[in-house]
Design an enzyme around this catalytic site. Structure first.
Site, mmCIF file in Angstrom:
data_model
loop_
_atom_site.group_PDB
_atom_site.id
_atom_site.type_symbol
_atom_site.label_atom_id
_atom_site.label_comp_id
_atom_site.label_asym_id
_atom_site.label_seq_id
_atom_site.Cartn_x
_atom_site.Cartn_y
_atom_site.Cartn_z
ATOM 1 C CG ASP A 151 9.756 -54.596 38.515
ATOM 2 O OD1 ASP A 151 9.763 -53.536 37.853
ATOM 3 O OD2 ASP A 151 10.080 -55.701 38.026
ATOM 4 C CG LEU A 165 11.453 -47.250 59.093
ATOM 5 C CD1 LEU A 165 11.637 -48.765 59.177
ATOM 6 C CD2 LEU A 165 10.161 -46.936 58.345
ATOM 7 C CG HIS A 187 7.945 -44.116 37.507
ATOM 8 N ND1 HIS A 187 8.264 -45.427 37.807
ATOM 9 C CD2 HIS A 187 8.406 -43.896 36.248
ATOM 10 C CE1 HIS A 187 8.899 -45.959 36.770
ATOM 11 N NE2 HIS A 187 8.977 -45.062 35.804
HETATM 12 C C1 IPE Z 1 14.842 -53.186 39.243
HETATM 13 O O1 IPE Z 1 13.757 -53.105 38.404
HETATM 14 C C2 IPE Z 1 15.293 -51.808 39.629
HETATM 15 C C3 IPE Z 1 14.376 -51.053 40.483
HETATM 16 C C4 IPE Z 1 13.264 -51.485 41.005
HETATM 17 C C5 IPE Z 1 14.806 -49.710 40.796
HETATM 18 P P1 IPE Z 1 13.913 -53.130 36.807
HETATM 19 O O2 IPE Z 1 12.546 -53.105 36.267
HETATM 20 O O3 IPE Z 1 14.833 -52.057 36.389
HETATM 21 O O4 IPE Z 1 14.634 -54.537 36.572
HETATM 22 P P2 IPE Z 1 14.554 -55.546 35.345
HETATM 23 O O5 IPE Z 1 14.929 -54.766 34.121
HETATM 24 O O6 IPE Z 1 13.153 -56.048 35.257
HETATM 25 O O7 IPE Z 1 15.510 -56.630 35.692
HETATM 26 C C1 IPE Z 2 9.936 -49.965 38.877
HETATM 27 O O1 IPE Z 2 8.926 -50.042 37.934
HETATM 28 C C2 IPE Z 2 10.436 -48.556 39.097
HETATM 29 C C3 IPE Z 2 11.787 -48.302 38.626
HETATM 30 C C4 IPE Z 2 12.612 -49.178 38.085
HETATM 31 C C5 IPE Z 2 12.271 -46.936 38.766
HETATM 32 P P1 IPE Z 2 9.249 -50.231 36.403
HETATM 33 O O2 IPE Z 2 9.407 -48.893 35.789
HETATM 34 O O3 IPE Z 2 10.421 -51.146 36.229
HETATM 35 O O4 IPE Z 2 7.936 -50.915 35.885
HETATM 36 P P2 IPE Z 2 7.815 -52.069 34.810
HETATM 37 O O5 IPE Z 2 8.696 -53.200 35.235
HETATM 38 O O6 IPE Z 2 8.247 -51.497 33.500
HETATM 39 O O7 IPE Z 2 6.369 -52.443 34.830
HETATM 40 MG MG MG Z 3 10.606 -53.135 35.989
#
Ligand code: IPE
Ligand code: IPE
Ligand code: MG
Length: 237
Positions: A16, A127, A33
């Site tokens: 995240d 792995l 990403h």
């Molecule tokens: C969880 O992250 C999903 C992934 C890392 C793929 P999100 O950013 O989507 O989750 P919330 O919205 O903060 O709960």
């Molecule tokens: C996690 O990073 C990646 C995915 C959910 C695909 P985010 O895209 O949720 O990044 P933030 O939380 O907005 O910073």
């Molecule tokens: Mg996120």
């Protein structure tokens, strides 16, 4: 005499903070990403080095379809591109790639590349990397319950035969042990519908660092934290 420190057999990661990482730099979320893919590469190498056997990455949740279309499309493209470009390195490292989540919702093209990478890495024995794609824990439980109900209906399964082990083996994660350690980067302290059944006794770790900044050293620190935890499973020592 030194006692070997416990290494988690299965580490599951909620990657995240890609969006925030990009925003801090005045870039598009997609750039975050892209940077995150490099972190996956490094984490994978670190996991092999430390002898972790299973590594699950939460890459796309069932809820993530609700993001802007351009971001969803960019994530799909990145997924296809990455499985192609990473294939040789994955093979070299002895990594076997698998997925959890409902794959049929992805385009034919995405499914094609996922099939390819699974086939190409099928021999990997150091792995197992499980990519959680169109995954959420409740959706997985819904699908599993439907599957078990169908077996009962068809007379293949007695309701009394449904025990915890049978449920576990029917989940998408049936080919892996439960995670020992769940890491979520970016300081958020929630599971966001990730491995709810499987994480019953997992150790949880929430580093502040955003996913693109999660280095090999950060991974090693997570393993140190894990080694310092006392897993009691409800018992008294
Ligand atoms: C969880 O992250 C999903 C992934 C890392 C793929 P999100 O950013 O989507 O989750 P919330 O919205 O903060 O709960
Ligand atoms: C996690 O990073 C990646 C995915 C959910 C695909 P985010 O895209 O949720 O990044 P933030 O939380 O907005 O910073
Ligand atoms: Mg996120």
């Amino acid at each position: 005499m030194s006692i070997a420190k416990p290494i988690p057999q299965h580490v599951a990661i909620i990657m995240d903070g890609n969006g925030r990482w990009a925003k801090q730099r005045g870039k598009e979320r997609t750039e975050g990403h892209i940077a995150g893919v490099e972190t996956i590469r490094q984490t994978l190498r670190a996991a092999v080095k430390h002898g972790v056997r299973y590594l699950t990455f939460y890459a796309f949740s069932t809820e993530n379809w609700g993001r802007p279309e351009a971001e969803v499309n960019a994530l799909m493209e990145l997924l296809c591109k990455s499985v192609v470009s990473e294939a040789p390195e994955l093979k070299k490292q002895g990594v076997r790639v698998r997925t959890i989540g409902e794959r049929s919702r992805f385009s034919e093209r995405v499914q094609y590349y996922l099939n390819q990478i699974e086939e190409q890495t099928a021999e990997g024995d150091r792995l197992v990397v499980a990519l959680a794609l169109n995954y959420s824990s409740r959706d997985e439980l819904r699908r599993t319950m439907q599957c078990l109900a169908r077996k009962v209906q068809q007379g293949e399964l007695a309701p009394e035969a449904i025990d915890e082990q049978l449920i576990s083996s029917h989940l998408d994660t049936g080919f892996m042990p439960d995670p020992d350690l769940v890491i979520r980067t970016s300081g958020e302290q929630r599971l966001s519908n990730f491995l709810l059944w499987q994480s019953s006794y997992a150790e949880l770790y929430f580093p502040e660092v955003l996913w693109p900044d999660f280095t090999e050293e950060e991974f090693a620190r997570a393993l140190e934290v894990y080694a310092s935890r006392d897993r009691r499973y409800g018992l008294v020592k």
